[in-house]
Design an enzyme around this catalytic site. Structure first.
Site, PDB file in Angstrom:
ATOM      1  N   GLY A  59      -6.497   0.651  25.470  1.00  0.00           N
ATOM      2  CA  GLY A  59      -7.835   0.636  24.895  1.00  0.00           C
ATOM      3  C   GLY A  59      -8.494  -0.684  25.253  1.00  0.00           C
ATOM      4  N   GLU A  60      -9.070  -1.349  24.288  1.00  0.00           N
ATOM      5  CA  GLU A  60      -9.715  -2.641  24.520  1.00  0.00           C
ATOM      6  C   GLU A  60      -9.095  -3.640  23.542  1.00  0.00           C
ATOM      7  OE1 GLU A  60     -11.446  -5.567  26.058  1.00  0.00           O
ATOM      8  OE2 GLU A  60     -11.769  -5.340  23.905  1.00  0.00           O
ATOM      9  N   SER A  61      -8.408  -4.630  24.079  1.00  0.00           N
ATOM     10  CA  SER A  61      -7.597  -5.518  23.235  1.00  0.00           C
ATOM     11  C   SER A  61      -8.433  -6.334  22.258  1.00  0.00           C
ATOM     12  CB  SER A  61      -6.743  -6.442  24.104  1.00  0.00           C
ATOM     13  OG  SER A  61      -7.537  -7.177  25.023  1.00  0.00           O
ATOM     14  N   CYS A  91      -0.713  -1.287  28.288  1.00  0.00           N
ATOM     15  CA  CYS A  91      -1.972  -1.914  28.709  1.00  0.00           C
ATOM     16  C   CYS A  91      -2.487  -2.865  27.621  1.00  0.00           C
ATOM     17  CB  CYS A  91      -2.998  -0.853  29.095  1.00  0.00           C
ATOM     18  SG  CYS A  91      -4.383  -1.512  30.066  1.00  0.00           S
ATOM     19  N   ARG A 123      -5.250 -10.854  30.614  1.00  0.00           N
ATOM     20  CA  ARG A 123      -6.108  -9.675  30.475  1.00  0.00           C
ATOM     21  C   ARG A 123      -6.828  -9.354  31.782  1.00  0.00           C
ATOM     22  NH1 ARG A 123     -10.527 -10.412  27.745  1.00  0.00           N
ATOM     23  NH2 ARG A 123     -10.856  -8.260  27.091  1.00  0.00           N
ATOM     24  N   ARG A 152      -7.916  -1.384  34.432  1.00  0.00           N
ATOM     25  CA  ARG A 152      -8.248  -2.747  33.961  1.00  0.00           C
ATOM     26  C   ARG A 152      -6.990  -3.423  33.431  1.00  0.00           C
ATOM     27  NH1 ARG A 152     -12.573  -3.061  29.682  1.00  0.00           N
ATOM     28  NH2 ARG A 152     -11.609  -1.144  28.944  1.00  0.00           N
ATOM     29  N   HIS A 187      -0.141   3.084  32.133  1.00  0.00           N
ATOM     30  CA  HIS A 187      -0.332   4.135  31.127  1.00  0.00           C
ATOM     31  C   HIS A 187       0.566   5.337  31.401  1.00  0.00           C
ATOM     32  CE1 HIS A 187      -4.100   2.565  29.208  1.00  0.00           C
ATOM     33  NE2 HIS A 187      -4.239   1.973  30.381  1.00  0.00           N
ATOM     34  N   GLU A 189       1.531   7.473  29.387  1.00  0.00           N
ATOM     35  CA  GLU A 189       1.139   8.587  28.519  1.00  0.00           C
ATOM     36  C   GLU A 189       0.188   9.565  29.195  1.00  0.00           C
ATOM     37  OE1 GLU A 189      -1.938   5.364  27.823  1.00  0.00           O
ATOM     38  OE2 GLU A 189       0.224   5.461  28.169  1.00  0.00           O
TER      39      GLU A 189
END
Length: 206
Positions: A59-61, A91, A123, A152, A187, A189
């Site tokens: 997601g977005e850390s 990620c 990151r 990313r 990822h 998943e």
């Protein structure tokens, strides 16, 4: 342990939570279920307290860090990790599990390290969204390469004693293990290959 009976055997299934504040929660829930775990979402403290282990999804850390604080989960999660709760981060989850985050984000909105694995993670190290890529990489303990999807993605720039490198891409560390904590920059998943999740589920039962 909060493991639940597995109807297919006498061995109880581990209850593995997926942090469901932001990110690709559903994909991890499906992967964990297929890997043999009892998979549940975690959004509240009582849910965190009820699981045997936790997955922190991609997601977005920085957004995840903000939401962990908003939901008053940051310090309880740090405490459970310090107590030895198994955790897997993919990620953004890898970034948050680090002891040090490089390029952590804008002041006041930084990604906050949970200090689960003794490593420094950068990151967006592989570039922006347009630089996302995928490829097959060898993974320690698996009998054939995994198809890794990098979006990313971060990479690991430093590891401490006791941290095992499990995979590299373009010479950079992209998967590690320390005790019963696991992290990947990619990822698994989203690929349908459940071997990384099965590795984690087996770690939880150790």
């Amino acid at each position: 342990m909060n493991a639940v009976p597995d109807g297919r055997s006498d061995k109880p299934r581990s209850v593995v939570g997926v942090l469901a504040l932001q990110g690709d929660t559903r994909e991890h829930l499906a992967a964990l279920t297929e890997a043999g775990a009892e998979a549940v979402t975690v959004r509240r403290l009582r849910e965190l307290e009820a699981v045997d282990a936790l997955v922190i999804p991609g997601g977005e850390s920085t957004a995840m860090s903000h939401l962990l604080r908003e939901f008053e989960l940051l310090e309880p999660l740090r405490a459970r990790l310090a107590e030895g709760m198994p955790a897997y981060g993919s990620c953004a989850g890898m970034i948050l599990l680090a002891t040090e985050i490089l390029d952590a984000g804008a002041a006041g909105r930084e990604a906050t390290p949970l200090k689960g694995i003794d490593m420094s993670v950068r990151r967006n190290a592989f570039g922006r969204q347009v630089d996302s890529f995928e490829g097959d990489i060898p993974f320690v303990g698996l009998d054939s390469p995994v198809h890794a999807v990098f979006i990313r993605a971060p990479w690991v720039e430093r590891i401490g004693d006791g941290v095992e490198v499990l995979a590299r891409a373009d010479g950079h560390i992209v998967a590690v293990r320390q005790g019963r904590m696991l992290a990947t920059a990619f990822h698994p998943e989203v690929t349908g290959d459940r071997r990384v999740h099965k590795l984690f589920v087996d770690m939880v039962s150790e």
